[in-house]
Design an enzyme around this catalytic site. Structure first.
Site, PDB file in Angstrom:
ATOM      1  N   SER A  71       0.830  -1.199   0.000  1.00  0.00           N
ATOM      2  CA  SER A  71       0.000   0.000   0.000  1.00  0.00           C
ATOM      3  C   SER A  71       0.874   1.262   0.000  1.00  0.00           C
ATOM      4  CB  SER A  71      -0.950  -0.040   1.196  1.00  0.00           C
ATOM      5  OG  SER A  71      -1.863   1.020   1.137  1.00  0.00           O
ATOM      6  N   ASP A  99      -6.192  -3.956  -1.366  1.00  0.00           N
ATOM      7  CA  ASP A  99      -5.002  -3.569  -0.601  1.00  0.00           C
ATOM      8  C   ASP A  99      -4.283  -4.810  -0.071  1.00  0.00           C
ATOM      9  OD1 ASP A  99      -3.184  -2.548   1.343  1.00  0.00           O
ATOM     10  OD2 ASP A  99      -4.379  -0.702   1.407  1.00  0.00           O
TER      11      ASP A  99
END
Length: 786
Positions: free
Chosen positions: A487, A631
């Site tokens: 991320s 994510d």
């Protein structure tokens, strides 16, 4: 040569016609058979006839003429034909000739009247079909019209023959012959009428019997079989009509029942086939055609004539084969549907396997051809083209890497890398990284940097890296061999490892990205959240990534010799029941070294960041190919274990020197909740925190790895700051807390900086040189094959 004929009242003398025709090329002469009919002989060619020196001529009918004693001479040809009128005072020689030729005269007279009539008359006399007979063969509409005209001519001739027989009664001696001819005519090629038999006599009777016995010798023997066969055939056709299936025979077969006239024409023929008494006669089916049908069609050859008599056997054989096929199909239909489905699936499976094998063979052949072409090339510019072409091929078909290695591609590439052409060296480095060949590590062992996810809290990780750079006096991409992020950590990994940006510039860019992306109206964000499950605009985020990173592929970053191995981690949520980690790499694995994690190097850099940062509730999930990415922090918010596994695949023989794991801060609350129950919000928060927990991985690695190998930096925050915080004061607060944490752990930071600053030993450098030469020359230099 002279010919003297006495016919009725005229005699024709043709003197040396062969010589005259050959010399003077006479075209025609007229022969008068009676005062009311005139026939002409047209010269065709000098061919052999009955006499070896006789000219073959063609007889055709002309208009009526009356002739007397004179000489008829065609113009400009010099052919003289003497025509003499006979009387009772004729010379004796001519009288003797007349007596001797009396029998020939009567025979030729009957033949001339029977044979040399019009075409319709000849056909009608030879083809007196019964009203009930039918010929089963394909004809067009014009053919049916011709048959109707022939039938009308037959009817008119019958009437004419009836009248003639009434005027001239047949002798009693001929009555039995006529009756016999009528009986035979029902099953013969020649159908006798009274007029023909009266004129022909025994000669015609003998000729007709001979022809009928020759052409219809086996008809009586096969008639019963054919009738039974066609009865079965009609039953089969009836069944097929009931089932709604149309059956048709081979168009090449003349005698086929599939081609039938339309209902109107068939109705007309049925009306005509009725007997004079009004009762319809049975219609026996004849599979053979009479000779009259072929005489009426002069264009048809001998093959059609023969085929008409043997064609009756073909439908029977064809229908027998069809009946056998139907009998074999009946047990097949009784089989269960499940077995058919299994066979269909097996066939599909086999076809897919066959296609895969063919595709794999073609890929291998293409790979061999490209490698061999590169090895034969000596020009540096042409080598660049060959290398890039092979790179594109291996990107599209990664399974061809094993074949390329077997074809000794790596020694060839290592030798090309020694050349001073920078473009060629960059292309060679890219394809070496794609194959999975890696250079030795920079230090004494593998050095790994991992960065956790956490949104804008990534500024805390920047503070730690700033201190390491300050202590070692080296940029981040030179300190580590492998950098991995999740991320927001992936964003930092790409900026530091791939783009080699300074830390100050990274911090400025990081703050700007936060203000551009996370400045969203609450009302608009709530509406988007209910519609696309994303509070922020994902399209804006993608646009920013494309502008900053461009369209370069991950593997293209390997062209830079100072670029370390970099990876970004995402989570695939549409494969199976459990999420799976996916690694975006700028390298490939060597054939035979398989990673436990999915991934690839053929993706663009902005796609890797977009997939790795698709946090649920913040950004929409990202579809890439057939996979749906979210994510990476949902599964591996601390990618240290994944990074260790990837490094062991790249450098299996190198020791692990140092792992630096950077967190984005954690918040620990001292407030205790109710011991009896928890709210739904608390339950959901616990699930999310357990999934994104990084400290459990830290505790496990710290206990398993040797001392002074694993270093974790994750400061504790005094406030729980969300991931989408974009206010500058909050970000400054995060930096301040990070700086205080580093000051408290300065001893630890110095230890890490010391390990990262260590250089290789002399023995390690010698081992690396030997390994390089071994790979370059396929063995030790002094035992080289080259």
């Amino acid at each position: 040569m002279s010919i003297n004929l006495t016919i009725d009242i005229c005699i024709y003398l043709l003197s040396n016609a062969r010589n005259l025709c050959g010399k003077h090329r006479s075209k025609q002469l007229h022969l008068v058979c009676s005062p009311n009919h005139c026939w002409k002989i047209r010269h065709v060619s000098l061919q052999r006839g009955l006499h070896p020196h006789k000219v073959r001529c063609k007889w055709t009918k002309s208009e009526t003429h009356s002739c007397s004693k004179h000489y008829y001479s065609p113009s400009n040809h010099g052919l003289h034909i003497g025509i003499l009128k006979l009387s009772t005072s004729a010379p004796k020689g001519l009288t003797k000739v007349s007596i001797r030729m009396s029998r020939i005269k009567s025979t030729l007279n009957s033949v001339s009247k029977a044979v040399f009539g019009s075409q319709n008359e000849m056909i009608s006399r030879l083809a007196q079909f019964k009203p009930s007979s039918r010929i089963l063969r394909k004809v067009s509409d014009s053919g049916w019209l011709k048959q109707e005209s022939i039938k009308q001519a037959i009817r008119s001739l019958k009437k004419y023959s009836d009248k003639s027989t009434e005027k001239s009664p047949v002798p009693e001696g001929r009555n039995h012959i006529i009756d016999k001819e009528d009986d035979i005519g029902k099953q013969s090629l020649f159908h006798y009428t009274g007029n023909i038999t009266t004129k022909f006599g025994e000669s015609f009777y003998f000729l007709s019997n001979h022809i009928n016995s020759y052409f219809k010798r086996a008809e009586k023997m096969s008639q019963d079989k054919e009738n039974s066969h066609f009865q079965e055939k009609s039953e089969l056709e009836g069944k097929k009509v009931e089932e709604g299936k149309s059956s048709s025979l081979d168009p090449g077969i003349l005698t086929s029942q599939a081609d039938k006239p339309d209902p109107k024409s068939s109705a007309g023929t049925m009306d005509k086939a009725t007997s004079p008494s009004g009762t319809p006669e049975s219609l026996p089916i004849s599979t053979k055609q009479s000779i009259a049908n072929f005489l009426s069609r002069p264009t048809e050859g001998v093959q059609a004539l023969v085929g008409g008599y043997i064609g009756g056997l073909v439908p029977k054989l064809k229908y027998d084969s069809k009946s056998q096929a139907e009998e074999q199909e009946e047990p097949a239909k009784s089989e269960p549907a499940g077995s058919k489905d299994k066979t269909v699936e097996e066939k599909k499976h086999l076809s897919l396997q066959r296609e895969k094998i063919i595709a794999r063979v073609s890929i291998d052949n293409r790979t061999r051809a490209l490698v061999q072409a590169l090895r034969r090339t000596a020009d540096p510019k042409l080598c660049i083209t060959r290398v890039e072409e092979l790179t594109f091929h291996l990107l599209e078909f990664p399974e061809g890497k094993g074949v390329a290695v077997k074809e000794r591609l790596i020694p060839c590439l290592l030798r090309l890398r020694q050349m001073k052409d920078e473009t060629l060296q960059a292309a060679v480095r890219e394809i070496l990284a794609l194959i999975g060949y890696v250079d030795p590590v920079k230090g004494r062992g593998i050095r790994i940097l991992t960065i956790d996810g956490g949104g804008t809290r990534g500024v805390v990780a920047l503070q730690t890296l700033r201190k390491l750079v300050e202590l070692t006096q080296k940029p981040v991409h030179q300190l580590f061999d492998y950098i991995c992020g999740v991320s927001t950590g992936a964003i930092l990994a790409f900026m530091l490892g791939l783009f080699h940006l300074p830390l100050d510039e990274c911090e400025e860019l990081y703050r700007k990205l936060g203000s551009d992306i996370f400045s969203q109206n609450v009302i608009v964000g709530t509406v988007k959240m209910s519609w696309s499950h994303a509070f922020y605009d994902s399209q804006t985020w993608e646009k920013i990534l494309k502008e900053r990173m461009g369209s370069a592929l991950m593997i293209e970053t390997a062209r830079n010799p100072m670029c370390p191995k970099v990876a970004a981690v995402s989570t695939i949520v549409n494969r199976g029941s459990t999420p799976k980690a996916f690694v975006f790499r700028n390298y490939g694995h060597f054939p035979g070294s398989q990673s436990h994690y999915l991934g690839g190097c053929q993706y663009k850099m902005w796609q890797a960041i977009r997939a790795s940062s698709a946090a649920p509730g913040y950004f929409a999930e990202y579809a890439l190919g057939n996979d749906l990415h979210q994510d990476g922090g949902l599964l591996l918010n601390n990618p240290s274990a994944l990074a260790m596994h990837e490094c062991k695949c790249l450098w299996p023989d190198a020791p692990l020197e140092c792992i630096v794991s950077l967190g984005t801060g954690r918040y620990e609350s001292d407030v205790r909740n109710n011991t009896t129950y928890t709210s739904l919000k608390t339950k959901l928060s616990n699930v999310i925190n357990s999934a994104t927990d990084t400290e459990e991985v830290h505790i496990m690695l710290d206990g398993l790895l040797p001392p002074d190998t694993y270093f974790r930096f994750n400061p504790v925050m005094c406030e729980n700051i969300p991931l989408d915080e974009s206010r500058n004061e909050k970000l400054d607060q995060l930096q301040l807390e990070g700086s205080k944490y580093i000051e408290r752990n300065e001893h630890k930071m110095k230890k890490v900086a010391k390990i990262l600053s260590q250089e290789k030993t002399t023995l390690q450098k010698i081992n690396d040189w030997i390994k390089l030469k071994t790979d370059m020359y396929e063995g030790l230099p002094f035992f080289s094959k080259l």
